[in-house]
Design an enzyme around this catalytic site. Structure first.
Site, PDB file in Angstrom:
ATOM      1  N   LYS A   9     -25.046 -14.967  -6.651  1.00 40.38           N
ATOM      2  CA  LYS A   9     -24.554 -13.672  -6.131  1.00 40.38           C
ATOM      3  C   LYS A   9     -23.050 -13.575  -6.309  1.00 40.38           C
ATOM      4  O   LYS A   9     -22.347 -14.581  -6.445  1.00 40.38           O
ATOM      5  CB  LYS A   9     -24.906 -13.477  -4.650  1.00 40.38           C
ATOM      6  CG  LYS A   9     -24.410 -14.565  -3.681  1.00 40.38           C
ATOM      7  CD  LYS A   9     -22.990 -14.397  -3.179  1.00 40.38           C
ATOM      8  CE  LYS A   9     -22.570 -15.541  -2.265  1.00 40.38           C
ATOM      9  NZ  LYS A   9     -21.146 -15.638  -2.003  1.00 40.38           N
ATOM     10  N   ASP A 133     -26.570 -16.990   3.571  1.00 39.06           N
ATOM     11  CA  ASP A 133     -26.899 -16.081   2.465  1.00 39.06           C
ATOM     12  C   ASP A 133     -28.382 -16.124   2.070  1.00 39.06           C
ATOM     13  O   ASP A 133     -28.802 -15.389   1.164  1.00 39.06           O
ATOM     14  CB  ASP A 133     -26.070 -16.431   1.213  1.00 39.06           C
ATOM     15  CG  ASP A 133     -24.574 -16.238   1.435  1.00 39.06           C
ATOM     16  OD1 ASP A 133     -24.204 -15.504   2.358  1.00 39.06           O
ATOM     17  OD2 ASP A 133     -23.791 -16.829   0.670  1.00 39.06           O
TER      18      ASP A 133
END
Ligand code: C5P
Length: 302
Positions: A9, A133
């Protein structure tokens, strides 16, 4: 055998909005899933066992893949194991979420291998205990706003894919250290100088497909700390800007830096000019593949 991709990401925006009693920080971030991926393979086995292509990474109980696997084993009351192999391509401790993404893939892969049929929300609750996350990587949307520790995710639909150059110096920064330094060094400075909100500007720009507005809205409150720990970040940022990137920023707690490009061709051209440096340089784009959650469900059915 079940095989899953675990994408990295970028944080297009990361604001630290407060400290929490549990030692974590309240953040507001905009995640983008990109097509730089680790690969995980799962096979039935009596015990949990992990192997990895990256010698620098521990395959012991501290590895987030095994932590996620143990958490799922315990929460489901199963005694079954798995042989898991991790092909590591995402740079380690770079701010790209590789460990959390591997943990999310482990939850999805084992959910299928063990035929648990846990719904995504239940996996996300468990995953949040493994890494902040993980919940984002369990979701399906390539873009999402993350709040709380980052684990409360709201998908952002209808956003066109982006192209970037990614440059990662060999240095490693740990998220824990960067947040600890933020507490000591930067909280006051940043809270005094920061404009009130940039996340709405970034979400607006993404929805409108306005690259110029997006470039102006890029922001990461951890960036000044990461640059103090790893000054080459500033050099990389200047190079990317000079080579024509629309905007540049650190991802997560660094030291990975990304440059926003008009398209993949521009990203390739910028990357070509950077290859003489000792940094790892990649052209990356928004993840367009099938979400791992869908793939793992299909495997579960097969
Ligand atoms: O959740 P994760 O394992 O990714 O976090 C690593 C460390 O980063 C935490 O132990 C904490 O010190 C810090 N952190 C934080 N606030 C967040 C996320 C992480 O302080 N929102």
């Amino acid at each position: 055998m079940i095989r899953l991709s675990a994408p990295a990401k970028l944080n297009l925006s990361l604001r630290v909005v407060g400290r929490r009693a549990d030692g974590y920080h309240e953040i507001e971030t905009l995640f983008e899933r990109i097509d730089l991926c680790d690969e995980l393979a799962f096979e039935p086995h009596g015990e949990l066992a992990l192997t990895c292509t990256e010698p620098a990474l521990s395959c012991g109980e501290d590895n987030l893949v095994l932590r996620a696997a143990r958490a799922l084993q315990q929460a489901s009351g199963l005694t079954r194991g798995a042989r898991i192999h991790l092909a590591k391509r995402i740079p380690i401790a770079a701010g790209l979420g590789g460990g959390s993404s591997d943990a999310a893939a482990a939850l999805l892969g084992l959910n299928a291998l063990w035929d648990l049929r846990w719904p995504p929300g239940r996996l996300a609750e468990l995953g949040a205990g493994v890494g902040s996350d993980v919940a984002f990587f369990l979701g399906e949307a390539p873009f999402a706003i993350g709040r709380g520790r980052g684990e409360r995710c709201e998908p952002l639909a209808g956003v066109r894919p982006l192209a970037h150059v990614l440059a990662v110096p060999p240095d490693r920064l740990t998220t824990k250290d960067i947040f600890a330094a933020w507490d000591q060094e930067a909280a006051l400075e940043i809270s005094l100088t920061a404009p009130p909100s940039s996340i709405s500007m970034v979400t607006h720009a993404l929805r409108n497909g306005s690259l110029g507005e997006l470039a102006k809205g890029l922001r990461n409150d951890l960036q000044p700390i990461a640059i103090r720990r790893c000054p080459v970040i500033a050099t990389i940022q200047s190079s990317l800007s000079r080579l024509g990137c629309e905007g540049v920023s650190v991802s997560g707690s660094g030291p990975a830096v990304f440059g926003l490009c008009r398209d993949a061709a521009q990203a390739e051209a910028v990357a070509g000019s950077l290859r003489r440096h000792p940094w790892r340089v990649e052209v990356v784009q928004t993840w367009r593949g099938e979400p791992a959650s869908k793939v793992s469900v299909r495997w579960g059915v097969v």
